[in-house]
Structure formats: structure tokens, C-alpha cells
Design a protein around this motif. Structure first.
Motif, PDB file in Angstrom:
ATOM      1  N   TYR A  30       0.635  -0.686   0.078  1.00  0.00           N
ATOM      2  CA  TYR A  30       0.132   0.431   0.667  1.00  0.00           C
ATOM      3  C   TYR A  30       1.022   1.600  -0.069  1.00  0.00           C
ATOM      4  N   GLY A  31       2.133   0.901  -0.119  1.00  0.00           N
ATOM      5  CA  GLY A  31       2.487   2.094  -0.336  1.00  0.00           C
ATOM      6  C   GLY A  31       3.386   2.716  -1.772  1.00  0.00           C
ATOM      7  N   MET A  32       3.075   1.469  -2.542  1.00  0.00           N
ATOM      8  CA  MET A  32       3.609   2.017  -3.747  1.00  0.00           C
ATOM      9  C   MET A  32       2.578   3.082  -4.358  1.00  0.00           C
ATOM     10  N   ASN A  33       3.111   3.922  -5.174  1.00  0.00           N
ATOM     11  CA  ASN A  33       2.285   5.003  -6.329  1.00  0.00           C
ATOM     12  C   ASN A  33       2.329   4.326  -7.052  1.00  0.00           C
ATOM     13  N   PHE A  34       0.842   3.520  -7.256  1.00  0.00           N
ATOM     14  CA  PHE A  34       0.080   3.430  -8.034  1.00  0.00           C
ATOM     15  C   PHE A  34      -1.300   4.347  -8.385  1.00  0.00           C
ATOM     16  N   GLY A  92     -10.332   2.164   4.386  1.00  0.00           N
ATOM     17  CA  GLY A  92      -9.308   1.758   4.264  1.00  0.00           C
ATOM     18  C   GLY A  92      -8.704   1.567   5.152  1.00  0.00           C
ATOM     19  N   TYR A  93      -7.665   2.443   5.502  1.00  0.00           N
ATOM     20  CA  TYR A  93      -6.944   3.137   6.969  1.00  0.00           C
ATOM     21  C   TYR A  93      -7.008   1.400   7.651  1.00  0.00           C
ATOM     22  N   PRO A  94      -8.048   2.055   8.378  1.00  0.00           N
ATOM     23  CA  PRO A  94      -8.399   0.985   9.508  1.00  0.00           C
ATOM     24  C   PRO A  94      -8.752  -0.461   9.446  1.00  0.00           C
ATOM     25  N   VAL A  95      -9.082  -0.674   8.351  1.00  0.00           N
ATOM     26  CA  VAL A  95      -9.718  -2.808   7.550  1.00  0.00           C
ATOM     27  C   VAL A  95      -7.824  -2.400   7.748  1.00  0.00           C
ATOM     28  N   VAL A  96      -7.130  -2.239   6.429  1.00  0.00           N
ATOM     29  CA  VAL A  96      -5.424  -2.484   6.922  1.00  0.00           C
ATOM     30  C   VAL A  96      -4.957  -2.304   8.183  1.00  0.00           C
TER      31      VAL A  96
END
Length: 356
Positions: free
Chosen positions: A316-320, A331-335
Motif C-alpha cells: 500500500y506504499g506503492m505509487n499506483f 481503507g486505513y482502519p481495515v488495513v
């Protein structure tokens, strides 16, 4: 102050045999001469101011004489005593050489023995080894020590008792008693070391530290010193038992056998302590290795748990541009929850396998 296994001594290389030179450390500022002239009915105890005063006690009919000299620095004192009692120059040379190995020599008119007296300085945590020379004549004993302070005080008290064996027997019994007092003191020294080694064993199991290792090494050096001082004593006592000299009576031979048994016990104890201390070094190294293994185990488990978490964070740190989860409100809490569940589940798995 640390005990030293090997000490440098002044060299006597090139001097003629029998040359009187004090070899060893200076342990006394002055020479103290004391005499005990005694028989079953009378006891005279006196501290002498000059060596010549010994002549007034020498060869008194029916009296035994014990002359004790504390301090070996004044060679003229030793030389005069040797002249008065007709002691061979080689014997006087051995008296002044404080690095002598315990031994016995029979000179017909007298028997010379040298052995080590061991004292304990608890304040500085070191053992003190002094040389004691004993010359046994027909009706006299000459004893030489490096300094004042010895283990003979109980012996002197027994001399004051007219009913004691010391007063009723000859000087050969006094010589036995001097040796016996030195050997008996070895047991007190070994008892102290036994307690110290037990304490070290507890520290070694509970919490070994570099200080523990230092104490183990110190006691190993002490055991080497004790072994060098005591081991030849067995041969010395054996030689006294086998001596055909008339200076040692048959009644005293029985007591010499008792000293021999005590000497064997002391030697066995020293050997046992040496083996224990050697094994303690192995235990210490094993403890350090086990502690390092435990640390590496914990670090490995932590690193293993973070491997999948690092993978998720890396994804999730990739810049796509097209990552649907990036624009999802939850998204953030689930991850984060998923990463926590992965870490907890891995920890529980390790716990179940008893890796933690």
C-alpha cells in the motif's frame, strides 16, 4: 590487592652455596625473638632483646627449649642463632629463602622441616602464604617465620598447662604440634573457600555477570597457590614417619600418621575445589551462550512477525494511480486491523508451538 601466582624474587645466581641472603618480600620491620623453656614442672616465657640471651636457656639440664623468630630481614640474627646451635649454613640459607618447597632434611644432629602457613585476609579478599622453618634438635626447637602473627596461639596456651602433653613430652611432640596447628588451619581456609564457591554457584545459576567470572578466576589462582603450598606436605610427613633419627620418638610417630591423614583430606578438598571451579567456567560460558540464544530467539520472532506486516505496508506504499482501496473511506482502519490480526495470529501460533 590481588594474589599473584608467580612472584619475582631477588636472584642468588653466582653466590657460593651457604651464602646467607634473604630471598623474598620484606614482611616485618623488626625481628622478634621469643623463648619458651619448659618441662613438666616449670615454664619460662620471655621475649629477648638480643640473640646472645638465648645462651642462658641453651642446654639447661632437664629443660626443653623453643626459640621462635619472627622476621627474617636481619641476617646477622639468623647467622648467630645458627652458630650457637651448630646449624649447617645450607639450612640457614633455606631458612632465608622464602620460596622453598615444603620438605624435610635429616642432618643427624637435627631435623630441618619447612612448610607453608596459610592465613586469610578477609578485608582484601586474599590468602597470605608465609614460610615456616622448624629445626628439631635433641632438646630444642628453632622456628622461623616471616612476620608476627601465626596459628600457634592455642599451642602457647597449652604450654601454660602443666598437665598438657606438651609439657610432659619432649620437643619432638612440640614439633608435631606446630605442624599439626598449621595443617588444621588449612581446614579453616578451605571451609571459607567452600562457602565462597557455594555463593558463586548460586550467582552463576541465577544471574551470571563478568564480576562472577572474575571471582571464579581469582579462586582458581588461589587454588593453584594452595596446591603448591600443600601438595609437597604429604611427602614431608612421609619422610618424618620413615626417618630413623632418634630425635623422633615412637610415641610421636602415631601422631604423625594422624597429620598424614589430615594432609590427604586437605589435598583431596583442594583438588575437588579445582574441578568445581573449572566446571563453573564451562557453566558460565554456557549461560552466556544460552542468554545470547534467548535474545536471538526473541529478535527472530519479532522479525518474523513483522515480515508480513512489512509486505502489506509495502504494497500500500506503492505509487499506483489505480488502487481502489486508497480511496475507500474505511481503507486505513481495515488495513491496520488486518495487520494487527496477522501479528496476533502469528504470535498465538508461536505460543502454541512453544517457541515463545
Amino acid at each position: 590487592m590481588k594474589s599473584r601466582t608467580f612472584r619475582r624474587k631477588p636472584s642468588k645466581v653466582g653466590l657460593a652455596p651457604g651464602t646467607l641472603v634473604h630471598v623474598g618480600e620484606k614482611k616485618s620491620e623488626k625481628v622478634v625473638i621469643r623463648v619458651w623453656s619448659y618441662n613438666s614442672e616449670e615454664l619460662i616465657e620471655k621475649e629477648l632483646q638480643t640473640v646472645e640471651e638465648c645462651l642462658t636457656f641453651k642446654d639447661k639440664p632437664g629443660m626443653n627449649l623453643w626459640v621462635n623468630v619472627d622476621g627474617l630481614d636481619q641476617i646477622e640474627v639468623i647467622e648467630k642463632l645458627g652458630s650457637y646451635f651448630k646449624i649447617h649454613p645450607l639450612t640457614l640459607e633455606d631458612v632465608l629463602n622464602t620460596g622453598q618447597r615444603p620438605k624435610m632434611e635429616d642432618y643427624d644432629s637435627y631435623i630441618y622441616t619447612v612448610l607453608k602457613m596459610i592465613l586469610l585476609d578477609e578485608e582484601r579478599e586474599e590468602i597470605i602464604i608465609d614460610q615456616v622453618s622448624i629445626i628439631l634438635g635433641s632438646n630444642y626447637i628453632l622456628s622461623f617465620q616471616e612476620r608476627e602473627g601465626d596459628v600457634f596461639d592455642p599451642l602457647r596456651e597449652r604450654l601454660k598447662n602443666p598437665a598438657s602433653r606438651l609439657r610432659k613430652n619432649g620437643v619432638d611432640h612440640l614439633a608435631y604440634s606446630l605442624i599439626d596447628a598449621i595443617v588444621d588451619n588449612y581446614f579453616l581456609i578451605l571451609e571459607h573457600f567452600g562457602e565462597e564457591i557455594e555463593d558463586l554457584e548460586e550467582k552463576l545459576i541465577v544471574n551470571p555477570t563478568p564480576e562472577t567470572m572474575r571471582m571464579i578466576q581469582k579462586h582458581k589462582r588461589d587454588m593453584i597457590l594452595l596446591r603448591r603450598a600443600v601438595w609437597p606436605l604429604r611427602e614431608l610427613i612421609n619422610s618424618l614417619q620413615r626417618a630413623e633419627s632418634g630425635l623422633i620418638k615412637g610415641t610421636t610417630q602415631i601422631y604423625l600418621r594422624d597429620i598424614y591423614d589430615h594432609t590427604i583430606q586437605v589435598i583431596d578438598s583442594i583438588e575437588a575445589f579445582r574441578d568445581i571451579l573449572s566446571s563453573m567456567v564451562d557453566v558460565y560460558l554456557s549461560s552466556l551462550s544460552n542468554r545470547m540464544n534467548d535474545i536471538m530467539k526473541v529478535l527472530t520472532i519479532i522479525a518474523t512477525i513483522f515480515i508480513p506486516l512489512t509486505f502489506v505496508a509495502g504494497v500500500y506504499g506503492m505509487n499506483f494511480d489505480y488502487m481502489p482501496e486508497l480511496r475507500w473511506h474505511w481503507g486505513y482502519p481495515v488495513v491496520m486491523l488486518g495487520m494487527a490480526l496477522i501479528g496476533i495470529s502469528m504470535f498465538l501460533y508461536f505460543k502454541k508451538r512453544r517457541w515463545v
